[in-house]
Design a protein around this motif. Structure first.
Motif, PDB file in Angstrom:
ATOM      1  N   MET A   1      69.532  90.459  12.913  1.00 43.20           N
ATOM      2  CA  MET A   1      70.033  89.340  13.685  1.00 43.20           C
ATOM      3  C   MET A   1      70.625  88.296  12.735  1.00 43.20           C
ATOM      4  O   MET A   1      70.020  87.915  11.751  1.00 43.20           O
ATOM      5  CB  MET A   1      68.888  88.718  14.490  1.00 43.20           C
ATOM      6  N   ASN A   2      71.818  87.824  13.036  1.00 40.72           N
ATOM      7  CA  ASN A   2      72.510  86.845  12.219  1.00 40.72           C
ATOM      8  C   ASN A   2      72.206  85.447  12.749  1.00 40.72           C
ATOM      9  O   ASN A   2      72.612  85.086  13.843  1.00 40.72           O
ATOM     10  CB  ASN A   2      74.013  87.126  12.241  1.00 40.72           C
ATOM     11  N   SER A   3      71.487  84.644  11.958  1.00 37.48           N
ATOM     12  CA  SER A   3      71.099  83.306  12.404  1.00 37.48           C
ATOM     13  C   SER A   3      72.099  82.239  11.971  1.00 37.48           C
ATOM     14  O   SER A   3      71.858  81.060  12.162  1.00 37.48           O
ATOM     15  CB  SER A   3      69.712  82.959  11.859  1.00 37.48           C
ATOM     16  N   LYS A   4      73.192  82.646  11.376  1.00 35.39           N
ATOM     17  CA  LYS A   4      74.205  81.713  10.896  1.00 35.39           C
ATOM     18  C   LYS A   4      74.942  81.090  12.081  1.00 35.39           C
ATOM     19  O   LYS A   4      75.378  81.789  12.988  1.00 35.39           O
ATOM     20  CB  LYS A   4      75.190  82.457  10.003  1.00 35.39           C
ATOM     21  N   LEU A   5      75.061  79.768  12.069  1.00 31.18           N
ATOM     22  CA  LEU A   5      75.740  79.047  13.142  1.00 31.18           C
ATOM     23  C   LEU A   5      77.246  79.225  12.999  1.00 31.18           C
ATOM     24  O   LEU A   5      77.795  79.057  11.922  1.00 31.18           O
ATOM     25  CB  LEU A   5      75.365  77.569  13.087  1.00 31.18           C
ATOM     26  N   LYS A   6      77.899  79.574  14.066  1.00 32.37           N
ATOM     27  CA  LYS A   6      79.349  79.770  14.066  1.00 32.37           C
ATOM     28  C   LYS A   6      80.019  78.473  14.491  1.00 32.37           C
ATOM     29  O   LYS A   6      79.641  77.863  15.481  1.00 32.37           O
ATOM     30  CB  LYS A   6      79.739  80.881  15.040  1.00 32.37           C
ATOM     31  N   PHE A   7      81.013  78.058  13.723  1.00 32.20           N
ATOM     32  CA  PHE A   7      81.755  76.847  14.033  1.00 32.20           C
ATOM     33  C   PHE A   7      83.166  77.179  14.488  1.00 32.20           C
ATOM     34  O   PHE A   7      83.726  78.199  14.127  1.00 32.20           O
ATOM     35  CB  PHE A   7      81.837  75.937  12.801  1.00 32.20           C
ATOM     36  N   LYS A   8      83.720  76.273  15.250  1.00 36.49           N
ATOM     37  CA  LYS A   8      85.083  76.388  15.741  1.00 36.49           C
ATOM     38  C   LYS A   8      85.838  75.158  15.249  1.00 36.49           C
ATOM     39  O   LYS A   8      85.311  74.043  15.273  1.00 36.49           O
ATOM     40  CB  LYS A   8      85.054  76.419  17.276  1.00 36.49           C
ATOM     41  N   LEU A   9      87.070  75.361  14.782  1.00 33.79           N
ATOM     42  CA  LEU A   9      87.868  74.237  14.311  1.00 33.79           C
ATOM     43  C   LEU A   9      88.577  73.562  15.476  1.00 33.79           C
ATOM     44  O   LEU A   9      89.089  74.221  16.378  1.00 33.79           O
ATOM     45  CB  LEU A   9      88.899  74.703  13.280  1.00 33.79           C
ATOM     46  N   ASN A  10      88.600  72.242  15.430  1.00 33.24           N
ATOM     47  CA  ASN A  10      89.260  71.413  16.436  1.00 33.24           C
ATOM     48  C   ASN A  10      90.194  70.479  15.665  1.00 33.24           C
ATOM     49  O   ASN A  10      89.736  69.669  14.866  1.00 33.24           O
ATOM     50  CB  ASN A  10      88.186  70.632  17.203  1.00 33.24           C
TER      51      ASN A  10
END
Length: 107
Positions: A1-10
């Motif tokens: 399981m990947n616990s890394k938070l995914k970010f989105k650019l705005n």
């Protein structure tokens, strides 16, 4: 399981207009810095007095500028890219241009 938070650019409209005007090597450097921000957004220096406002130094032919971004604005998993600002007056204009958004970030 990947616990890394995914970010989105705005992107701000100001940054979009800046980016449209760039070409070649300068554009590639900006894209490289954006990838680095996405990989690890907290690795760069935060602006003094601001917890979620960061700067990335970008070298355009020995002229340093700053890519300024904020984490968690407006949503928790977003990174808001404000723009690229030269040192000095242009950098001070950042606070004028984005005064309302910066108020939300202040400590």
């Amino acid at each position: 399981m990947n616990s890394k938070l995914k970010f989105k650019l705005n992107f701000s409209d100001f940054f979009k207009s800046q980016f449209k005007k760039t070409t070649g090597k300068k554009r590639e450097q900006i894209l490289m810095k954006l990838r680095e921000v996405l990989e690890s957004p907290v690795r760069f220096k935060s602006l003094s007095g601001y917890r979620h406002l960061f700067e990335v130094k970008v070298d355009f032919e020995n002229k340093f500028s700053r890519l300024i971004y904020a984490m968690y604005i407006p949503k928790k998993n977003e990174i808001r890219i404000f723009g690229i600002f030269d040192r000095g007056r242009d950098f001070k204009d950042f606070f004028k241009k984005f005064k309302n958004e910066v108020k939300k970030i202040k400590k």
